[in-house]
Each structure stands twice: as C-alpha cells, then as structure tokens.
Scaffold this active site. Structure first.
Site, PDB file in Angstrom:
ATOM      1  N   THR A   1      16.796  -5.455   5.439  1.00 24.58           N
ATOM      2  CA  THR A   1      17.574  -4.605   4.535  1.00 24.58           C
ATOM      3  C   THR A   1      17.366  -3.150   4.938  1.00 24.58           C
ATOM      4  O   THR A   1      16.455  -2.821   5.702  1.00 24.58           O
ATOM      5  CB  THR A   1      17.139  -4.771   3.068  1.00 24.58           C
ATOM      6  OG1 THR A   1      15.822  -4.204   2.911  1.00 24.58           O
ATOM      7  CG2 THR A   1      17.113  -6.230   2.641  1.00 24.58           C
TER       8      THR A   1
ATOM      9  N   ILE B   1      11.839  -4.487   3.621  1.00 24.25           N
ATOM     10  CA  ILE B   1      12.288  -3.429   2.709  1.00 24.25           C
ATOM     11  C   ILE B   1      11.755  -2.100   3.239  1.00 24.25           C
ATOM     12  O   ILE B   1      10.613  -2.016   3.692  1.00 24.25           O
ATOM     13  CB  ILE B   1      11.822  -3.686   1.261  1.00 24.25           C
ATOM     14  CG1 ILE B   1      12.400  -2.619   0.318  1.00 24.25           C
ATOM     15  CG2 ILE B   1      10.309  -3.781   1.152  1.00 24.25           C
ATOM     16  CD1 ILE B   1      12.189  -2.943  -1.162  1.00 24.25           C
TER      17      ILE B   1
ATOM     18  N   ILE C   1       7.207  -4.257   5.399  1.00 25.97           N
ATOM     19  CA  ILE C   1       7.548  -2.899   4.972  1.00 25.97           C
ATOM     20  C   ILE C   1       8.066  -2.129   6.180  1.00 25.97           C
ATOM     21  O   ILE C   1       7.367  -1.996   7.190  1.00 25.97           O
ATOM     22  CB  ILE C   1       6.328  -2.182   4.356  1.00 25.97           C
ATOM     23  CG1 ILE C   1       5.681  -3.053   3.259  1.00 25.97           C
ATOM     24  CG2 ILE C   1       6.753  -0.827   3.817  1.00 25.97           C
ATOM     25  CD1 ILE C   1       6.612  -3.456   2.128  1.00 25.97           C
ATOM     26  N   LYS C   2       9.283  -1.612   6.066  1.00 28.55           N
ATOM     27  CA  LYS C   2       9.900  -0.905   7.182  1.00 28.55           C
ATOM     28  C   LYS C   2       9.465   0.560   7.186  1.00 28.55           C
ATOM     29  O   LYS C   2       9.635   1.274   6.199  1.00 28.55           O
ATOM     30  CB  LYS C   2      11.430  -1.000   7.108  1.00 28.55           C
ATOM     31  CG  LYS C   2      11.960  -2.388   7.375  1.00 28.55           C
ATOM     32  CD  LYS C   2      13.469  -2.462   7.223  1.00 28.55           C
ATOM     33  CE  LYS C   2      14.192  -1.956   8.443  1.00 28.55           C
ATOM     34  NZ  LYS C   2      15.654  -2.259   8.383  1.00 28.55           N
ATOM     35  N   ILE C   3       8.911   0.963   8.314  1.00 28.43           N
ATOM     36  CA  ILE C   3       8.478   2.342   8.531  1.00 28.43           C
ATOM     37  C   ILE C   3       9.181   2.856   9.781  1.00 28.43           C
ATOM     38  O   ILE C   3       9.156   2.191  10.822  1.00 28.43           O
ATOM     39  CB  ILE C   3       6.951   2.426   8.702  1.00 28.43           C
ATOM     40  CG1 ILE C   3       6.238   1.992   7.414  1.00 28.43           C
ATOM     41  CG2 ILE C   3       6.523   3.840   9.096  1.00 28.43           C
ATOM     42  CD1 ILE C   3       4.721   1.951   7.518  1.00 28.43           C
TER      43      ILE C   3
END
Length: 366
Positions: free
Chosen positions: A44, A107, A138-140
């Site tokens: 996403t 996300i 977790i998207k960084i």
C-alpha cells in the site's frame, strides 16, 4: 487458478498486489486473488489509500464514529489505514503461516517524514504496534535520512519494506543499513529469524525519465536505447544483492533472513511496450514483484515465462549504462529527479488523503 501466474510463482517470484481497499477485504476479493492468482502479499501507499477512501462508502460509519469522538484527522487516517492493513494481514495469515517470507502487507510512514530520521523511527514503531501483526511490513523511504531509520527499526525487531529505491549506490546503502540493523538486533539478543525485509527497487519510472531524455537527444543511437534502462538497472541491482547476501558479513548473522529484492512500479507506462514487460524480464528465484491488478491480469492472460531473465546479466546491464552515458544521459541526475518526484508524489497523495478525510468528517458532523 491462473496457470501463468502459478508458473511465475513456481519460478520463484512472489506475486504481491499493489493495491488495497476495505471493499477488497470485505467482499472477499483479496482472498480470491490469493486462491486464484497466486497472490501472496500486498503493498500500500498514500496514493492507494487516498483512492480507496475517497471512492469507498465502507469507511463512512467508522469516520462518523471517530469524528463524533472528537478524533483528529491524523488519528482518523491512522485508524482507517491500520485497520485495513491489519485485516489484510489476517486474510494472508494462512500464507504467512505456511511460508513466513510471504503473506506480508505493507504500510508506509507519512511521506512528510521522508527527511526526518527521528520522526520516521517513532512512526515506524507506532505503526508496528498499531497493526500488531507479525506479517506487517513498515515502509520506510530510502532517502538519506531514511537510512538510519531503517537501521534503527531493524535493530528493534521491526520488519521493514524499504521503498523509493532507484539507483544502485543507494540500494547498496539500503542493504548496509539493514545489515547494520541486524547486527545491532543480534547484539540486543533479538531472534534474527523474526526480522524480515524487502527492498523496493522502482522500475517503470526509470524508463519514463530516461526515455524522455533520449527523445530529447533525438539521435538513432539514443532511440535504440529506449526501454532498456529500467530492466538493466534492476538486473545490476540483483547482482549487488547476490554479492552482499553472499558475503561473510551476512554469513555471520546466523539465522537472519536476506532482504529480498522487490520490483516495484511494474505497471508499464509507455503503451509502446508490452504490458507485461517488467514482469517477464525480471523473473528470478527469491524476488518479489508487486503489481497493480491491471498488470497482474495482463500477465494472467498472456504473460510468458522464459526462465531466469535476471541472473548473470549484470555485464549486459553495464553495457546499457555505458551506452546511455555515451549518448549524453546523466543517470545520476535521473536518480536525483526520480527520488525528489517520488517523495513529492506521495506528499501530494497524502494531502489528498487528508482533504478527503476532512471532507468526510465534515459531512458526518452536518
């Protein structure tokens, strides 16, 4: 069951859907994709959520309830998005249980934090705890301030999807950040087998920017290079992946998982190219390809598997970049433009998401 997508999966490519909405979850659409189209993950981003929430009535009741409780816009967005991701994680729980490399849902931290290391670290922890599922990523972003955040999150045992990677030098820095985080996690006594990561290497946007420059140059030699940069860029990234995760440094991290390459932005933007180009030409065991449904359907209909189209082709890829330099393409500048535009696009989508939720909150109060 799509035989073509199953063949892709059998070739070692994890098929992830680059889309999510509450409608997909509640109607069983996502579960159907898992059963019928070999989907084993979901990504996403703010653009996807902005579209889902603006188009979907399934969010209205929750927005009204949160608005009545006096929640802020940011709190409402956090609740809507983490609920969707948590529920998607549950849809994919069986996939995750059978093969914990996959069954993942990503996300992203707020785009406005792309240049804020401490803010990114804090929000990564908040999202990890809010979703509260072992199969969340977790998207960084792979901005320079994002690199120490990748290390810090990994050191805390948080599984990370590193996004917005465009160039090989930054990709190497991303892999170094991940390994440093694993080394710190190991020193902290964390079980390294519980930490997973993917590195999202963007594809089609590279061709879009390079092709525009080649058109501007206008020579036959330049035109002959159109549509070659993105695939060459990904192939040399895979060679770097093999080097780093075949190293003694990684071997010392007993029980650690490799950070898998993920091909992102694989929807073809130039109609002159085959609509399955960035799938067919990037088949290699142990990678992820996250696709918009349109690309997935195209591959299910007419995609072809011709074996491994990545391994052992880094020398060929380097020839492409030598030729690009020869005709006058400054690829370092291409990368700067792509990273800046990537952050700006997600910032714009976040603004649209905020405005959408603000409008829904106002409607619920009237």
């Amino acid at each position: 069951m799509s035989e073509r997508l199953k063949s892709l999966a059998d070739a070692g490519v994890s098929v992830w859907l680059d889309d999510l909405s509450r409608e997909r979850i509640e109607t069983g659409s996502l579960a159907d994709l898992v059963k019928e189209k070999s989907v084993v993950g979901v990504t996403t981003n703010p653009t996807i959520f902005a579209g889902a929430i603006s188009d979907g009535e399934r969010y209205n009741d929750q927005v009204a309830k949160l608005g009545a409780a006096g929640e802020s816009v940011d709190s409402v967005i956090r609740a809507l998005t983490t609920d969707d991701v948590r529920n998607a994680c549950d849809v994919l729980a069986e996939v995750y249980a059978s093969d914990n490399f996959d069954g993942r849902v990503s996300i992203e931290v707020e785009p406005g934090l792309a240049m804020d290391t401490d803010g990114t670290i804090a929000q990564a922890r908040e999202l990890w705890e809010a979703v509260d599922r072992p199969n969340v990523l977790i998207k960084i972003p792979a901005t320079e301030p994002g690199l120490p955040a990748i290390t810090a999150a990994t050191a805390q045992g948080i599984s990370v999807n590193v996004t917005l990677i465009f160039g090989i030098d930054r990709y190497r820095a991303v892999m170094d950040a991940y390994l440093t985080g694993l080394e710190q996690a190991q020193a902290n006594g964390i079980d390294l087998s519980t930490i997973h990561s993917v590195a999202s290497f963007f594809v089609s946007r590279v061709d879009s920017e390079v092709d525009k420059r080649l058109d501007g140059i206008g020579t036959d030699e330049a035109s002959a290079l159109k549509g070659k940069a993105a695939i060459a860029n990904a192939r040399r990234a895979y060679a770097a992946f093999q080097e780093v995760f075949g190293s003694e440094r990684f071997a010392k991290l007993g029980g650690a998982n490799v950070q898998r390459p993920l091909w992102a932005s694989t929807g073809v933007k130039d109609p002159a190219y085959p609509d399955t180009l960035y799938v067919t030409e990037l088949v290699v065991d142990g990678c992820v390809n996250t696709m918009p449904e349109k690309t997935m359907d195209a591959f299910a209909d007419h995609g072809e598997i011709t074996g491994d189209t990545v391994s052992g082709r880094s020398a060929e890829a380097e020839e492409v970049f030598a030729a690009l330099a020869q005709v006058g393409v400054d690829f370092d500048d291409v990368l700067l433009v792509l990273e800046r535009e990537g952050v700006e696009k997600f910032d714009k989508s976040w603004t649209e998401l905020v405005e959408t939720v603000e409008g829904q909150l106002e409607s619920s109060r009237s």
